[in-house]
Design a protein around this motif. Structure first.
Motif, PDB file in Angstrom:
ATOM      1  N   SER A 112      38.610  23.262  43.284  1.00  0.00           N
ATOM      2  CA  SER A 112      37.251  23.813  44.272  1.00  0.00           C
ATOM      3  C   SER A 112      36.663  24.882  43.231  1.00  0.00           C
ATOM      4  N   ARG A 113      35.859  25.591  43.636  1.00  0.00           N
ATOM      5  CA  ARG A 113      35.221  26.842  42.848  1.00  0.00           C
ATOM      6  C   ARG A 113      36.627  27.791  42.768  1.00  0.00           C
ATOM      7  N   VAL A 114      36.736  28.202  41.369  1.00  0.00           N
ATOM      8  CA  VAL A 114      38.030  28.741  41.138  1.00  0.00           C
ATOM      9  C   VAL A 114      37.510  30.166  40.498  1.00  0.00           C
ATOM     10  N   GLU A 115      38.135  31.269  40.683  1.00  0.00           N
ATOM     11  CA  GLU A 115      38.073  32.533  39.972  1.00  0.00           C
ATOM     12  C   GLU A 115      39.615  32.572  39.496  1.00  0.00           C
ATOM     13  N   ALA A 116      39.408  33.184  38.114  1.00  0.00           N
ATOM     14  CA  ALA A 116      40.633  33.489  37.563  1.00  0.00           C
ATOM     15  C   ALA A 116      40.614  34.653  36.495  1.00  0.00           C
ATOM     16  N   ALA A 129      35.828  49.634  36.663  1.00  0.00           N
ATOM     17  CA  ALA A 129      36.277  49.178  37.934  1.00  0.00           C
ATOM     18  C   ALA A 129      36.828  47.669  37.622  1.00  0.00           C
ATOM     19  N   GLU A 130      36.399  47.005  36.782  1.00  0.00           N
ATOM     20  CA  GLU A 130      36.792  45.465  36.231  1.00  0.00           C
ATOM     21  C   GLU A 130      38.253  45.657  36.060  1.00  0.00           C
ATOM     22  N   ARG A 131      38.420  46.588  35.046  1.00  0.00           N
ATOM     23  CA  ARG A 131      39.973  46.666  34.611  1.00  0.00           C
ATOM     24  C   ARG A 131      41.089  46.931  35.848  1.00  0.00           C
ATOM     25  N   ALA A 132      40.570  48.023  36.766  1.00  0.00           N
ATOM     26  CA  ALA A 132      41.271  48.073  37.964  1.00  0.00           C
ATOM     27  C   ALA A 132      41.497  46.747  38.820  1.00  0.00           C
ATOM     28  N   ASP A 133      40.639  46.120  38.697  1.00  0.00           N
ATOM     29  CA  ASP A 133      40.455  44.789  39.608  1.00  0.00           C
ATOM     30  C   ASP A 133      41.327  43.716  38.836  1.00  0.00           C
ATOM     31  N   VAL A 134      41.524  43.817  37.566  1.00  0.00           N
ATOM     32  CA  VAL A 134      42.273  42.807  36.945  1.00  0.00           C
ATOM     33  C   VAL A 134      43.740  43.216  37.074  1.00  0.00           C
ATOM     34  N   ILE A 135      43.956  44.625  36.768  1.00  0.00           N
ATOM     35  CA  ILE A 135      45.334  45.366  36.946  1.00  0.00           C
ATOM     36  C   ILE A 135      46.022  44.584  38.387  1.00  0.00           C
ATOM     37  N   GLU A 136      45.114  45.095  39.487  1.00  0.00           N
ATOM     38  CA  GLU A 136      45.428  44.606  40.910  1.00  0.00           C
ATOM     39  C   GLU A 136      45.850  43.297  41.088  1.00  0.00           C
ATOM     40  N   LYS A 137      45.003  42.348  40.576  1.00  0.00           N
ATOM     41  CA  LYS A 137      45.343  40.831  40.888  1.00  0.00           C
ATOM     42  C   LYS A 137      46.462  40.540  39.980  1.00  0.00           C
ATOM     43  N   GLU A 191      52.083  49.058  31.260  1.00  0.00           N
ATOM     44  CA  GLU A 191      52.393  47.553  30.879  1.00  0.00           C
ATOM     45  C   GLU A 191      51.418  46.515  31.101  1.00  0.00           C
ATOM     46  N   LEU A 192      50.800  46.636  32.136  1.00  0.00           N
ATOM     47  CA  LEU A 192      49.346  45.938  32.773  1.00  0.00           C
ATOM     48  C   LEU A 192      48.604  46.150  31.819  1.00  0.00           C
ATOM     49  N   LEU A 193      48.072  47.205  31.625  1.00  0.00           N
ATOM     50  CA  LEU A 193      46.900  47.596  30.749  1.00  0.00           C
ATOM     51  C   LEU A 193      47.053  46.795  29.286  1.00  0.00           C
ATOM     52  N   GLU A 194      48.131  46.789  28.841  1.00  0.00           N
ATOM     53  CA  GLU A 194      48.522  46.099  27.640  1.00  0.00           C
ATOM     54  C   GLU A 194      48.070  44.737  27.769  1.00  0.00           C
ATOM     55  N   PHE A 195      48.051  43.894  28.759  1.00  0.00           N
ATOM     56  CA  PHE A 195      47.548  42.736  29.210  1.00  0.00           C
ATOM     57  C   PHE A 195      46.107  42.542  29.388  1.00  0.00           C
ATOM     58  N   CYS A 196      45.670  43.568  30.167  1.00  0.00           N
ATOM     59  CA  CYS A 196      44.159  43.528  30.298  1.00  0.00           C
ATOM     60  C   CYS A 196      43.224  43.714  29.243  1.00  0.00           C
ATOM     61  N   GLU A 197      43.862  44.313  27.907  1.00  0.00           N
ATOM     62  CA  GLU A 197      42.998  44.423  26.692  1.00  0.00           C
ATOM     63  C   GLU A 197      42.496  43.306  26.339  1.00  0.00           C
ATOM     64  N   ASN A 198      43.050  42.256  26.513  1.00  0.00           N
ATOM     65  CA  ASN A 198      42.372  40.895  26.103  1.00  0.00           C
ATOM     66  C   ASN A 198      42.184  39.744  27.281  1.00  0.00           C
ATOM     67  N   ALA A 199      42.135  40.403  28.556  1.00  0.00           N
ATOM     68  CA  ALA A 199      42.142  39.611  29.755  1.00  0.00           C
ATOM     69  C   ALA A 199      40.378  39.284  30.036  1.00  0.00           C
ATOM     70  N   GLN A 200      40.345  38.234  30.589  1.00  0.00           N
ATOM     71  CA  GLN A 200      38.915  38.139  31.094  1.00  0.00           C
ATOM     72  C   GLN A 200      38.773  37.573  32.346  1.00  0.00           C
ATOM     73  N   THR A 201      37.717  37.879  33.372  1.00  0.00           N
ATOM     74  CA  THR A 201      37.655  37.235  34.554  1.00  0.00           C
ATOM     75  C   THR A 201      36.848  36.088  34.252  1.00  0.00           C
ATOM     76  N   VAL A 202      37.123  34.904  34.773  1.00  0.00           N
ATOM     77  CA  VAL A 202      36.401  33.727  34.376  1.00  0.00           C
ATOM     78  C   VAL A 202      36.299  32.843  35.651  1.00  0.00           C
ATOM     79  N   GLU A 203      35.361  32.014  35.735  1.00  0.00           N
ATOM     80  CA  GLU A 203      34.905  31.078  36.802  1.00  0.00           C
ATOM     81  C   GLU A 203      34.849  29.528  36.380  1.00  0.00           C
ATOM     82  N   PHE A 204      35.183  28.819  37.109  1.00  0.00           N
ATOM     83  CA  PHE A 204      34.966  27.526  37.116  1.00  0.00           C
ATOM     84  C   PHE A 204      34.635  26.638  38.335  1.00  0.00           C
TER      85      PHE A 204
END
Length: 182
Positions: free
Chosen positions: A109-113, A2-10, A24-37
């Motif tokens: 502000s609080r950031v999600e990325a 579900a997180e991978r699908a969320d990252v692809i959508e974003k 192609e988006l999956l290639e980027f998701c392999e090393n993508a992480q959801t982070v907060e600041f």
């Protein structure tokens, strides 16, 4: 999953990644992480070697540049209607480049990325990934648009200085040309 699908959508909602296939988006998701600041935290620090590009999906960031007397906020970017991207220039710099990040990016502000690894991106380019080439092309177009905008701002500043009869105009031009030639 579900997180991978969320990252692809974003990612797909950004200009940089829009139009890429799910594969192609999956290639980027392999090393993508959801982070907060939290507000005030730095995503990128001016002068440091860039390690990541960020797709800001919630909140806002300030782009800050060091100046003689402290720092100046160049822009505030918000992920209001769609995600916004910061740090994309760093993906294209050579690993041995003496240049670091051109500005600091700080959470306003609080950031999600979604954080994408520069190392992984370089690996994708070396492997001749069509997805990496498409994103490189889009980053190049974005940087070219910014350069055109900067050119227009410089011309406007020069005209304003000339209209006021500034005597330091020659020094300004010399410095500008010297800096652009590097």
């Amino acid at each position: 999953m579900a997180e991978r699908a969320d990252v692809i959508e974003k990612l797909s909602r950004t200009e940089l990644f829009g139009g890429l296939s799910e594969e192609e988006l999956l290639e980027f998701c392999e090393n993508a992480q959801t982070v907060e600041f939290a507000a005030g935290e730095e995503l990128i620090r001016e002068g440091r070697e860039p390690g990541y590009m960020f797709v800001v999906t919630r909140g806002s960031v300030e782009v800050v540049k060091k100046v003689r007397r402290g720092e100046r906020v160049l822009a505030t970017l918000a992920a209001t209607d769609r995600p916004t991207v910061v740090g994309e220039r760093g993906l294209l710099l050579a690993s041995d480049s003496a240049e670091g990040a051109s500005a600091t990016v700080r959470a306003a502000s609080r950031v999600e990325a979604v954080r994408l690894s520069r190392k992984r991106f370089k690996e994708m380019v070396r492997a001749e990934s069509p997805a990496a080439f498409k994103v490189s092309y889009r980053i190049s177009k974005t940087l070219a648009r910014r350069l055109v905008s900067l050119d227009e701002e410089v011309v406007a500043a020069i005209r304003e200085l000339e209209s006021r009869g500034e005597v330091d105009l020659e020094a300004f031009r010399d410095r500008l040309v010297t800096d652009w030639m590097r």
